[in-house]
Design a protein around this motif. Structure first.
Motif, PDB file in Angstrom:
ATOM      1  N   HIS A  36       0.878  -1.168   0.000  1.00 29.88           N
ATOM      2  CA  HIS A  36       0.000   0.000   0.000  1.00 29.88           C
ATOM      3  C   HIS A  36       0.915   1.218   0.000  1.00 29.88           C
ATOM      4  O   HIS A  36       1.427   1.631   1.041  1.00 29.88           O
ATOM      5  CB  HIS A  36      -0.909  -0.021   1.227  1.00 29.88           C
ATOM      6  CG  HIS A  36      -1.985   1.010   1.206  1.00 29.88           C
ATOM      7  ND1 HIS A  36      -3.311   0.716   0.948  1.00 29.88           N
ATOM      8  CD2 HIS A  36      -1.952   2.343   1.415  1.00 29.88           C
ATOM      9  CE1 HIS A  36      -4.036   1.820   1.004  1.00 29.88           C
ATOM     10  NE2 HIS A  36      -3.216   2.826   1.297  1.00 29.88           N
ATOM     11  N   GLU A  37       1.147   1.773  -1.167  1.00 25.48           N
ATOM     12  CA  GLU A  37       2.099   2.878  -1.340  1.00 25.48           C
ATOM     13  C   GLU A  37       1.486   4.190  -0.854  1.00 25.48           C
ATOM     14  O   GLU A  37       0.429   4.602  -1.315  1.00 25.48           O
ATOM     15  CB  GLU A  37       2.495   2.992  -2.816  1.00 25.48           C
ATOM     16  CG  GLU A  37       3.300   4.206  -3.176  1.00 25.48           C
ATOM     17  CD  GLU A  37       4.635   4.273  -2.444  1.00 25.48           C
ATOM     18  OE1 GLU A  37       4.970   5.369  -1.962  1.00 25.48           O
ATOM     19  OE2 GLU A  37       5.334   3.234  -2.379  1.00 25.48           O
ATOM     20  N   VAL A  38       2.185   4.849   0.093  1.00 25.99           N
ATOM     21  CA  VAL A  38       1.648   6.075   0.687  1.00 25.99           C
ATOM     22  C   VAL A  38       2.494   7.306   0.410  1.00 25.99           C
ATOM     23  O   VAL A  38       2.241   8.385   0.939  1.00 25.99           O
ATOM     24  CB  VAL A  38       1.462   5.912   2.217  1.00 25.99           C
ATOM     25  CG1 VAL A  38       0.505   4.774   2.528  1.00 25.99           C
ATOM     26  CG2 VAL A  38       2.813   5.708   2.911  1.00 25.99           C
ATOM     27  N   GLY A  39       3.509   7.180  -0.443  1.00 27.67           N
ATOM     28  CA  GLY A  39       4.420   8.298  -0.665  1.00 27.67           C
ATOM     29  C   GLY A  39       3.764   9.553  -1.197  1.00 27.67           C
ATOM     30  O   GLY A  39       4.116  10.672  -0.801  1.00 27.67           O
ATOM     31  N   SER A 263       4.034   1.434   2.816  1.00 31.61           N
ATOM     32  CA  SER A 263       5.395   1.957   2.701  1.00 31.61           C
ATOM     33  C   SER A 263       5.369   3.166   1.792  1.00 31.61           C
ATOM     34  O   SER A 263       4.381   3.442   1.117  1.00 31.61           O
ATOM     35  CB  SER A 263       6.355   0.888   2.160  1.00 31.61           C
ATOM     36  OG  SER A 263       5.968   0.497   0.846  1.00 31.61           O
ATOM     37  N   SER A 264       6.477   3.891   1.794  1.00 32.39           N
ATOM     38  CA  SER A 264       6.551   5.147   1.052  1.00 32.39           C
ATOM     39  C   SER A 264       7.769   5.147   0.145  1.00 32.39           C
ATOM     40  O   SER A 264       8.894   4.924   0.615  1.00 32.39           O
ATOM     41  CB  SER A 264       6.627   6.318   2.043  1.00 32.39           C
ATOM     42  OG  SER A 264       6.812   7.541   1.377  1.00 32.39           O
ATOM     43  N   ALA A 265       7.576   5.367  -1.135  1.00 32.63           N
ATOM     44  CA  ALA A 265       8.689   5.397  -2.082  1.00 32.63           C
ATOM     45  C   ALA A 265       9.735   6.408  -1.632  1.00 32.63           C
ATOM     46  O   ALA A 265       9.422   7.552  -1.314  1.00 32.63           O
ATOM     47  CB  ALA A 265       8.177   5.756  -3.481  1.00 32.63           C
ATOM     48  N   GLY A 266      10.969   5.971  -1.582  1.00 31.61           N
ATOM     49  CA  GLY A 266      12.044   6.850  -1.171  1.00 31.61           C
ATOM     50  C   GLY A 266      12.113   7.083   0.319  1.00 31.61           C
ATOM     51  O   GLY A 266      12.960   7.840   0.798  1.00 31.61           O
ATOM     52  N   THR A 278       9.713  10.096  12.244  1.00 31.10           N
ATOM     53  CA  THR A 278      10.585  10.247  11.088  1.00 31.10           C
ATOM     54  C   THR A 278       9.944   9.559   9.892  1.00 31.10           C
ATOM     55  O   THR A 278       8.758   9.248   9.902  1.00 31.10           O
ATOM     56  CB  THR A 278      11.969   9.651  11.382  1.00 31.10           C
ATOM     57  OG1 THR A 278      11.810   8.270  11.731  1.00 31.10           O
ATOM     58  CG2 THR A 278      12.627  10.383  12.533  1.00 31.10           C
ATOM     59  N   GLY A 279      10.733   9.289   8.867  1.00 29.56           N
ATOM     60  CA  GLY A 279      10.195   8.782   7.623  1.00 29.56           C
ATOM     61  C   GLY A 279       9.556   7.413   7.716  1.00 29.56           C
ATOM     62  O   GLY A 279       9.838   6.615   8.616  1.00 29.56           O
ATOM     63  N   ASN A 280       8.698   7.147   6.755  1.00 23.42           N
ATOM     64  CA  ASN A 280       8.064   5.836   6.629  1.00 23.42           C
ATOM     65  C   ASN A 280       9.081   4.794   6.181  1.00 23.42           C
ATOM     66  O   ASN A 280      10.166   5.121   5.677  1.00 23.42           O
ATOM     67  CB  ASN A 280       6.955   5.901   5.575  1.00 23.42           C
ATOM     68  CG  ASN A 280       5.754   6.676   6.025  1.00 23.42           C
ATOM     69  OD1 ASN A 280       5.015   6.235   6.896  1.00 23.42           O
ATOM     70  ND2 ASN A 280       5.527   7.844   5.438  1.00 23.42           N
ATOM     71  N   LEU A 281       8.714   3.551   6.333  1.00 23.51           N
ATOM     72  CA  LEU A 281       9.466   2.469   5.731  1.00 23.51           C
ATOM     73  C   LEU A 281       9.565   2.733   4.228  1.00 23.51           C
ATOM     74  O   LEU A 281       8.561   2.971   3.562  1.00 23.51           O
ATOM     75  CB  LEU A 281       8.750   1.137   5.982  1.00 23.51           C
ATOM     76  CG  LEU A 281       9.222  -0.081   5.196  1.00 23.51           C
ATOM     77  CD1 LEU A 281      10.672  -0.403   5.499  1.00 23.51           C
ATOM     78  CD2 LEU A 281       8.321  -1.274   5.498  1.00 23.51           C
ATOM     79  N   LEU A 286      11.732  -2.252   1.418  1.00 22.96           N
ATOM     80  CA  LEU A 286      10.756  -3.324   1.609  1.00 22.96           C
ATOM     81  C   LEU A 286      10.787  -4.314   0.451  1.00 22.96           C
ATOM     82  O   LEU A 286      10.810  -5.536   0.662  1.00 22.96           O
ATOM     83  CB  LEU A 286       9.356  -2.723   1.756  1.00 22.96           C
ATOM     84  CG  LEU A 286       8.180  -3.701   1.791  1.00 22.96           C
ATOM     85  CD1 LEU A 286       8.260  -4.605   3.016  1.00 22.96           C
ATOM     86  CD2 LEU A 286       6.849  -2.948   1.758  1.00 22.96           C
ATOM     87  N   VAL A 287      10.790  -3.807  -0.775  1.00 25.80           N
ATOM     88  CA  VAL A 287      10.772  -4.683  -1.947  1.00 25.80           C
ATOM     89  C   VAL A 287      12.043  -5.534  -2.013  1.00 25.80           C
ATOM     90  O   VAL A 287      11.989  -6.728  -2.341  1.00 25.80           O
ATOM     91  CB  VAL A 287      10.596  -3.858  -3.238  1.00 25.80           C
ATOM     92  CG1 VAL A 287      10.828  -4.714  -4.478  1.00 25.80           C
ATOM     93  CG2 VAL A 287       9.198  -3.239  -3.280  1.00 25.80           C
ATOM     94  N   TRP A 288      13.194  -4.945  -1.682  1.00 24.57           N
ATOM     95  CA  TRP A 288      14.436  -5.721  -1.669  1.00 24.57           C
ATOM     96  C   TRP A 288      14.306  -6.912  -0.717  1.00 24.57           C
ATOM     97  O   TRP A 288      14.659  -8.038  -1.048  1.00 24.57           O
ATOM     98  CB  TRP A 288      15.606  -4.824  -1.267  1.00 24.57           C
ATOM     99  CG  TRP A 288      16.926  -5.540  -1.200  1.00 24.57           C
ATOM    100  CD1 TRP A 288      17.417  -6.243  -0.137  1.00 24.57           C
ATOM    101  CD2 TRP A 288      17.903  -5.658  -2.249  1.00 24.57           C
ATOM    102  NE1 TRP A 288      18.653  -6.781  -0.440  1.00 24.57           N
ATOM    103  CE2 TRP A 288      18.972  -6.442  -1.724  1.00 24.57           C
ATOM    104  CE3 TRP A 288      17.988  -5.181  -3.543  1.00 24.57           C
ATOM    105  CZ2 TRP A 288      20.116  -6.738  -2.474  1.00 24.57           C
ATOM    106  CZ3 TRP A 288      19.135  -5.482  -4.297  1.00 24.57           C
ATOM    107  CH2 TRP A 288      20.166  -6.246  -3.763  1.00 24.57           C
TER     108      TRP A 288
END
Length: 338
Positions: A36-39, A263-266, A278-281, A286-288
């Motif tokens: 679930h991409e939240v970036g 998770s959030s791209a970047g 601080t920043g999201n995962l 995560l994909v790695w």
């Protein structure tokens, strides 16, 4: 366990291809995970500068092209509270063609109240989310309401959205620790989560808003939800990486049957109402990990890294994602990434 190594570069048959992880499948873990991409929403809302709507639209299009099929697009909160997302009504119509281009693409939006739902419906939203708290203090600071008052505010929102055929997701923040109240008991989180489910939320995302969770806490909370009768299939996890625990916490959740991970791209994001967050995962990190475990995601890691590198250039700073830094160079914004 089945072990599969990645293909090696032809120039050196003994060298490890650092562009892809080696794969060792763990049969105890899910075969597939939905990210679930939240970036575009949770990430960009935390930026100090306003990101142009054209950049947001291209960011979402690039994420879809990289294989992500659930991309939280924006939030219909009042611009006074989150000016970074004040262009929601302009952004959503720009994404209409993506649904036809990528079958199965989901573009949920956050709505804080009935007015927000009305705006979202008027601009073509077909999936929404509401945002509640597991603690009283954060509910007051984030929503200016008690936990009970906030849940009552969401009752007509969830009801109307469901009547219109929309799927509703419930976010629950401060599930593991609160900067004002300290550790949060699993039973307290379960009680708040059950209220959201009773309202009609189809999925419940459990948030570690300030990133203090440990794997033991994650296991205890998921087991508490299981004892309460909530199927793990209705739960998602949302970890912040304040203490570097987001991946270990995610792996614990996977071992307990969770198959939806936010998770959030970047690694973009935080929380404007909790300064210790601080920043999201990072989605790339995560994909790695997931691909290394042989878990399907549908995501093209190279394309995703290129997307985050591109966005890093738009924002004028390196990506905090460790995978982006490793695969795209120390700045996280290589000239080769278009």
């Amino acid at each position: 366990m089945e072990s599969t190594r990645t293909a090696q570069p032809a120039s050196d048959p003994n060298a490890l291809d650092l562009g892809l992880p080696s794969v060792v499948r763990d049969p105890a873990l899910p075969a597939r995970v939905r990210i679930h991409e939240v970036g575009a929403r949770d990430g960009l809302q935390n930026e100090s500068a306003l990101v142009p709507v054209e950049v947001k639209a291209e960011f979402i299009a690039r994420l879809a092209a990289a294989g992500l099929r659930t991309i939280e697009a924006t939030s219909f909160v009042h611009p006074k509270w989150v000016p970074q997302l004040a262009d929601a009504e302009e952004l959503l119509p720009r994404l209409t063609e993506l649904r036809g281009q990528y079958p199965g693409l989901r573009l949920p939006v956050l709505v804080p109240n009935e007015r927000g739902l009305e705006r979202a419906l008027a601009h073509g939203a077909d999936e929404v989310a509401v945002f509640a708290s597991a603690t009283e203090t954060f509910a007051q600071r984030n929503l200016n309401r008690s936990m009970a008052e906030a849940l009552e505010m969401f009752r007509p929102v969830v009801g109307r959205a469901t009547e219109h055929g929309l799927t509703v997701r419930g976010y629950l923040s401060m599930c593991f620790g609160d900067p004002w109240e300290g550790p949060v008991a699993p039973e307290q989180v379960v009680e708040a989560g059950l209220r959201l489910i009773e309202l009609g939320c189809a999925e419940l995302s459990l948030g570690d808003t300030i990133g203090v969770a440990t794997p033991g806490q994650v296991a205890a909370l998921l087991e508490a939800f299981t004892r309460s009768g909530v199927p793990v299939a209705r739960l998602a996890v949302h970890f912040h990486d304040t203490y570097g625990q987001a991946l270990s916490n995610t792996l614990t959740a996977l071992r307990h049957g969770v198959t939806v991970v936010d998770s959030s791209a970047g690694g973009l994001g935080g929380c404007p109402y909790a300064k210790s967050a601080t920043g999201n995962l990072a989605t790339e990190d995560l994909v790695w990990m997931l691909h290394g475990l042989g878990i399907e995601t549908g995501v093209d890691l190279a394309a995703l890294v290129g997307t985050s590198a591109w966005l890093a250039r738009q924002l004028g700073r390196p990506s905090p994602s460790r995978a982006v830094q490793a695969l795209a160079g120390p700045t996280g914004s290589p000239s080769a990434a278009n």
